[in-house]
Design a protein around this motif. Structure first.
Motif, PDB file in Angstrom:
ATOM      1  N   MET A   1       0.845  -1.188   0.000  1.00 52.52           N
ATOM      2  CA  MET A   1       0.000   0.000   0.000  1.00 52.52           C
ATOM      3  C   MET A   1       0.885   1.244   0.000  1.00 52.52           C
ATOM      4  N   ILE A   2       0.604   2.162  -0.872  1.00 48.22           N
ATOM      5  CA  ILE A   2       1.359   3.404  -0.932  1.00 48.22           C
ATOM      6  C   ILE A   2       0.731   4.402   0.030  1.00 48.22           C
ATOM      7  N   VAL A   3       1.538   4.917   0.895  1.00 47.48           N
ATOM      8  CA  VAL A   3       1.098   5.983   1.777  1.00 47.48           C
ATOM      9  C   VAL A   3       2.005   7.162   1.471  1.00 47.48           C
ATOM     10  N   SER A   4       1.495   8.143   0.799  1.00 44.13           N
ATOM     11  CA  SER A   4       2.330   9.239   0.328  1.00 44.13           C
ATOM     12  C   SER A   4       2.032  10.515   1.080  1.00 44.13           C
ATOM     13  N   ASN A   5       2.882  11.489   0.825  1.00 46.91           N
ATOM     14  CA  ASN A   5       2.754  12.773   1.499  1.00 46.91           C
ATOM     15  C   ASN A   5       1.552  13.580   1.023  1.00 46.91           C
ATOM     16  N   LYS A   6       1.146  13.409  -0.184  1.00 43.64           N
ATOM     17  CA  LYS A   6       0.134  14.286  -0.750  1.00 43.64           C
ATOM     18  C   LYS A   6      -0.659  13.569  -1.826  1.00 43.64           C
ATOM     19  N   ARG A   7      -1.943  13.838  -1.863  1.00 44.97           N
ATOM     20  CA  ARG A   7      -2.796  13.366  -2.942  1.00 44.97           C
ATOM     21  C   ARG A   7      -3.163  14.585  -3.765  1.00 44.97           C
ATOM     22  N   PHE A   8      -3.022  14.457  -5.074  1.00 43.87           N
ATOM     23  CA  PHE A   8      -3.354  15.546  -5.966  1.00 43.87           C
ATOM     24  C   PHE A   8      -4.592  15.202  -6.757  1.00 43.87           C
ATOM     25  N   GLY A   9      -5.402  16.207  -6.961  1.00 45.64           N
ATOM     26  CA  GLY A   9      -6.525  16.123  -7.868  1.00 45.64           C
ATOM     27  C   GLY A   9      -6.285  17.159  -8.957  1.00 45.64           C
ATOM     28  N   ILE A  10      -7.317  17.475  -9.690  1.00 43.26           N
ATOM     29  CA  ILE A  10      -7.206  18.505 -10.717  1.00 43.26           C
ATOM     30  C   ILE A  10      -7.683  19.811 -10.101  1.00 43.26           C
ATOM     31  N   GLU A  11      -6.823  20.817 -10.152  1.00 46.30           N
ATOM     32  CA  GLU A  11      -7.159  22.092  -9.539  1.00 46.30           C
ATOM     33  C   GLU A  11      -6.654  23.235 -10.412  1.00 46.30           C
ATOM     34  N   PHE A  12      -7.543  23.825 -11.192  1.00 40.47           N
ATOM     35  CA  PHE A  12      -7.197  25.045 -11.916  1.00 40.47           C
ATOM     36  C   PHE A  12      -8.472  25.820 -12.174  1.00 40.47           C
ATOM     37  N   ASP A  13      -8.335  27.136 -12.338  1.00 42.79           N
ATOM     38  CA  ASP A  13      -9.490  27.984 -12.617  1.00 42.79           C
ATOM     39  C   ASP A  13     -10.104  27.574 -13.944  1.00 42.79           C
ATOM     40  N   GLY A  14     -11.406  27.422 -13.960  1.00 41.93           N
ATOM     41  CA  GLY A  14     -12.100  27.056 -15.180  1.00 41.93           C
ATOM     42  C   GLY A  14     -12.209  25.554 -15.410  1.00 41.93           C
ATOM     43  N   PHE A  15     -11.852  24.760 -14.384  1.00 44.22           N
ATOM     44  CA  PHE A  15     -11.895  23.310 -14.535  1.00 44.22           C
ATOM     45  C   PHE A  15     -13.299  22.822 -14.885  1.00 44.22           C
ATOM     46  N   ASP A  16     -14.305  23.303 -14.163  1.00 41.35           N
ATOM     47  CA  ASP A  16     -15.682  22.850 -14.420  1.00 41.35           C
ATOM     48  C   ASP A  16     -16.121  23.183 -15.849  1.00 41.35           C
ATOM     49  N   LYS A  17     -15.747  24.353 -16.314  1.00 42.30           N
ATOM     50  CA  LYS A  17     -16.090  24.737 -17.689  1.00 42.30           C
ATOM     51  C   LYS A  17     -15.354  23.859 -18.699  1.00 42.30           C
ATOM     52  N   ALA A  18     -14.104  23.522 -18.394  1.00 39.83           N
ATOM     53  CA  ALA A  18     -13.332  22.656 -19.299  1.00 39.83           C
ATOM     54  C   ALA A  18     -13.967  21.275 -19.390  1.00 39.83           C
ATOM     55  N   VAL A  19     -14.395  20.734 -18.256  1.00 42.06           N
ATOM     56  CA  VAL A  19     -15.048  19.419 -18.251  1.00 42.06           C
ATOM     57  C   VAL A  19     -16.354  19.484 -19.027  1.00 42.06           C
ATOM     58  N   SER A  20     -17.108  20.535 -18.826  1.00 41.68           N
ATOM     59  CA  SER A  20     -18.366  20.705 -19.551  1.00 41.68           C
ATOM     60  C   SER A  20     -18.116  20.775 -21.057  1.00 41.68           C
ATOM     61  N   ARG A  21     -17.108  21.527 -21.449  1.00 42.35           N
ATOM     62  CA  ARG A  21     -16.777  21.656 -22.872  1.00 42.35           C
ATOM     63  C   ARG A  21     -16.313  20.317 -23.452  1.00 42.35           C
ATOM     64  N   LEU A  22     -15.468  19.609 -22.706  1.00 48.70           N
ATOM     65  CA  LEU A  22     -15.011  18.289 -23.161  1.00 48.70           C
ATOM     66  C   LEU A  22     -16.178  17.324 -23.322  1.00 48.70           C
ATOM     67  N   THR A  23     -17.109  17.379 -22.394  1.00 51.42           N
ATOM     68  CA  THR A  23     -18.273  16.499 -22.450  1.00 51.42           C
ATOM     69  C   THR A  23     -19.098  16.792 -23.705  1.00 51.42           C
ATOM     70  N   LYS A  24     -19.316  18.067 -23.995  1.00 52.31           N
ATOM     71  CA  LYS A  24     -20.067  18.455 -25.194  1.00 52.31           C
ATOM     72  C   LYS A  24     -19.353  18.019 -26.468  1.00 52.31           C
TER      73      LYS A  24
END
Length: 147
Positions: A1-24
């Motif tokens: 099991m990997i126990v690391s210092n940090k978990r990263f997700g996607i974090e940038f301004d406009g992420f929700d809009k980018a996902v919406s655009r990609l979905t379309k």
């Protein structure tokens, strides 16, 4: 099991809009997310190895750097572990990053290694990661729009 210092997700301004655009545009949102998360780790790992170059007593901590973590999904939220595998030689990274207190006259303690800490948690590292992730998403959007 990997126990690391940090978990990263996607974090940038406009992420929700980018996902919406990609979905379309019928883009592979999950695949692009995984690509961006893996690029996050690919950006951090060389910096960790560089910062660890001065800590070579056994080499175990450097060997514990997580090189190819898997993207983990919880519903529609993806994340990736970066840093050190604490159970396999990486525990010392915690003491190197944050330092240890002075115990007695004969033991001055360990000073924190700011370069090592900032390789994961630093403001400039966080900014660079947001830019990398944003570029990957918008590059894919431009590619799909040009079809």
């Amino acid at each position: 099991m990997i126990v690391s210092n940090k978990r990263f997700g996607i974090e940038f301004d406009g992420f929700d809009k980018a996902v919406s655009r990609l979905t379309k545009l019928e883009g592979d949102v999950k695949g692009i997310t995984e690509k961006a998360l893996k690029a996050t780790n690919d950006h951090i790992v060389p910096n960790l190895h560089s910062a660890m170059s001065k800590h070579k007593l056994t080499g175990d901590t450097d060997k514990s750097i997580v090189e190819n973590p898997k993207v983990e999904w919880a519903g529609s939220v993806g994340s990736i572990s970066v840093g050190f595998d604490l159970k396999n030689g990486g525990l010392a990274s915690v003491f190197l990053m944050y330092g240890t207190p002075r115990h007695a006259k004969n033991h001055p303690g360990q000073k924190k290694d700011k370069k090592l800490h900032d390789s994961i948690f630093g403001t400039s590292t966080q900014r660079e990661i947001r830019k990398i992730q944003e570029d990957i998403f918008f590059r894919e959007i431009r590619k799909l729009e040009s079809k």
